[in-house]
Design a protein around this motif. Structure first.
Motif, PDB file in Angstrom:
ATOM      1  N   ALA A  21      50.800 114.449  54.631  1.00 53.15           N
ATOM      2  CA  ALA A  21      50.756 114.508  56.095  1.00 53.15           C
ATOM      3  C   ALA A  21      49.497 113.834  56.622  1.00 53.15           C
ATOM      4  O   ALA A  21      49.541 113.095  57.613  1.00 53.15           O
ATOM      5  N   ARG A  22      48.369 114.050  55.964  1.00 49.63           N
ATOM      6  CA  ARG A  22      47.108 113.434  56.393  1.00 49.63           C
ATOM      7  C   ARG A  22      47.161 111.911  56.253  1.00 49.63           C
ATOM      8  O   ARG A  22      46.770 111.176  57.154  1.00 49.63           O
ATOM      9  N   VAL A  23      47.673 111.427  55.125  1.00 52.83           N
ATOM     10  CA  VAL A  23      47.775 109.983  54.895  1.00 52.83           C
ATOM     11  C   VAL A  23      48.696 109.356  55.945  1.00 52.83           C
ATOM     12  O   VAL A  23      48.382 108.310  56.518  1.00 52.83           O
ATOM     13  N   SER A  24      49.819 109.993  56.222  1.00 48.58           N
ATOM     14  CA  SER A  24      50.759 109.486  57.213  1.00 48.58           C
ATOM     15  C   SER A  24      50.119 109.440  58.602  1.00 48.58           C
ATOM     16  O   SER A  24      50.232 108.446  59.314  1.00 48.58           O
ATOM     17  N   ARG A  25      49.455 110.508  58.969  1.00 47.40           N
ATOM     18  CA  ARG A  25      48.816 110.582  60.293  1.00 47.40           C
ATOM     19  C   ARG A  25      47.797 109.460  60.465  1.00 47.40           C
ATOM     20  O   ARG A  25      47.783 108.771  61.473  1.00 47.40           O
ATOM     21  N   ARG A  26      46.957 109.228  59.453  1.00 42.70           N
ATOM     22  CA  ARG A  26      45.950 108.166  59.526  1.00 42.70           C
ATOM     23  C   ARG A  26      46.594 106.787  59.586  1.00 42.70           C
ATOM     24  O   ARG A  26      46.183 105.928  60.355  1.00 42.70           O
ATOM     25  N   ALA A  43      45.768 100.143  51.764  1.00 39.32           N
ATOM     26  CA  ALA A  43      46.510 101.316  52.248  1.00 39.32           C
ATOM     27  C   ALA A  43      48.007 101.016  52.250  1.00 39.32           C
ATOM     28  O   ALA A  43      48.439  99.991  52.755  1.00 39.32           O
ATOM     29  N   MET A  44      48.775 101.897  51.664  1.00 42.86           N
ATOM     30  CA  MET A  44      50.212 101.669  51.615  1.00 42.86           C
ATOM     31  C   MET A  44      50.892 102.302  52.815  1.00 42.86           C
ATOM     32  O   MET A  44      50.477 103.370  53.277  1.00 42.86           O
ATOM     33  N   PRO A  45      51.922 101.656  53.325  1.00 42.17           N
ATOM     34  CA  PRO A  45      52.688 102.238  54.422  1.00 42.17           C
ATOM     35  C   PRO A  45      53.423 103.487  53.938  1.00 42.17           C
ATOM     36  O   PRO A  45      54.003 103.487  52.853  1.00 42.17           O
ATOM     37  N   VAL A  46      53.373 104.532  54.718  1.00 35.31           N
ATOM     38  CA  VAL A  46      54.054 105.775  54.361  1.00 35.31           C
ATOM     39  C   VAL A  46      54.936 106.226  55.524  1.00 35.31           C
ATOM     40  O   VAL A  46      54.660 105.897  56.673  1.00 35.31           O
ATOM     41  N   ALA A  47      55.972 106.961  55.205  1.00 34.21           N
ATOM     42  CA  ALA A  47      56.877 107.453  56.238  1.00 34.21           C
ATOM     43  C   ALA A  47      56.135 108.381  57.195  1.00 34.21           C
ATOM     44  O   ALA A  47      55.188 109.078  56.811  1.00 34.21           O
ATOM     45  N   HIS A  93      60.374  99.349  59.160  1.00 32.00           N
ATOM     46  CA  HIS A  93      59.177  99.352  58.314  1.00 32.00           C
ATOM     47  C   HIS A  93      59.551  99.780  56.888  1.00 32.00           C
ATOM     48  O   HIS A  93      60.245 100.786  56.711  1.00 32.00           O
ATOM     49  N   LEU A  94      59.071  99.044  55.899  1.00 33.52           N
ATOM     50  CA  LEU A  94      59.225  99.466  54.512  1.00 33.52           C
ATOM     51  C   LEU A  94      58.095 100.438  54.214  1.00 33.52           C
ATOM     52  O   LEU A  94      56.916 100.102  54.390  1.00 33.52           O
ATOM     53  N   VAL A  95      58.438 101.657  53.795  1.00 38.93           N
ATOM     54  CA  VAL A  95      57.439 102.713  53.617  1.00 38.93           C
ATOM     55  C   VAL A  95      57.690 103.475  52.318  1.00 38.93           C
ATOM     56  O   VAL A  95      58.805 103.504  51.809  1.00 38.93           O
TER      57      VAL A  95
END
Length: 99
Positions: A21-26, A43-47, A93-95
């Protein structure tokens, strides 16, 4: 498609949900603000996801990518995702959908 939910059944799962959740929010805060330079290098794209008060991770659904040849230009990050768990969001977006 409805949202995906990850219910932690161990303390490790609860920690993983918080991290995801933190990684996604950032990630999405930087992208939506048009400030990609705020992201860490690589940084990788995340859902997109959020954490409920009970620790359940609620994630946007993605269309799972199974044609690896179609995403070769993204290999610099997709190969680092466990079991290559990546897919496409509704807005293209590819995530990663599991960190």
């Amino acid at each position: 498609m409805s949202e995906w939910r990850k219910v932690p059944i161990t303390s490790e799962g609860a920690v993983a949900n918080h991290i995801e959740a933190r990684v996604s929010r950032r990630y999405w805060a930087a992208v939506e603000a048009g400030r990609p330079w705020d992201l860490e290098p690589g940084a990788m794209p995340v859902a997109r996801c959020r954490l409920t008060e009970s620790g359940v991770l609620v994630m946007e659904p993605v269309r799972i990518e199974r044609d690896w040849d179609s995403i070769t230009e993204h290999r610099w990050w997709t190969d680092s995702v466990d079991c290559c768990q990546v897919g496409w969001t509704h807005d293209g977006h590819l995530v990663a959908y599991d960190l």
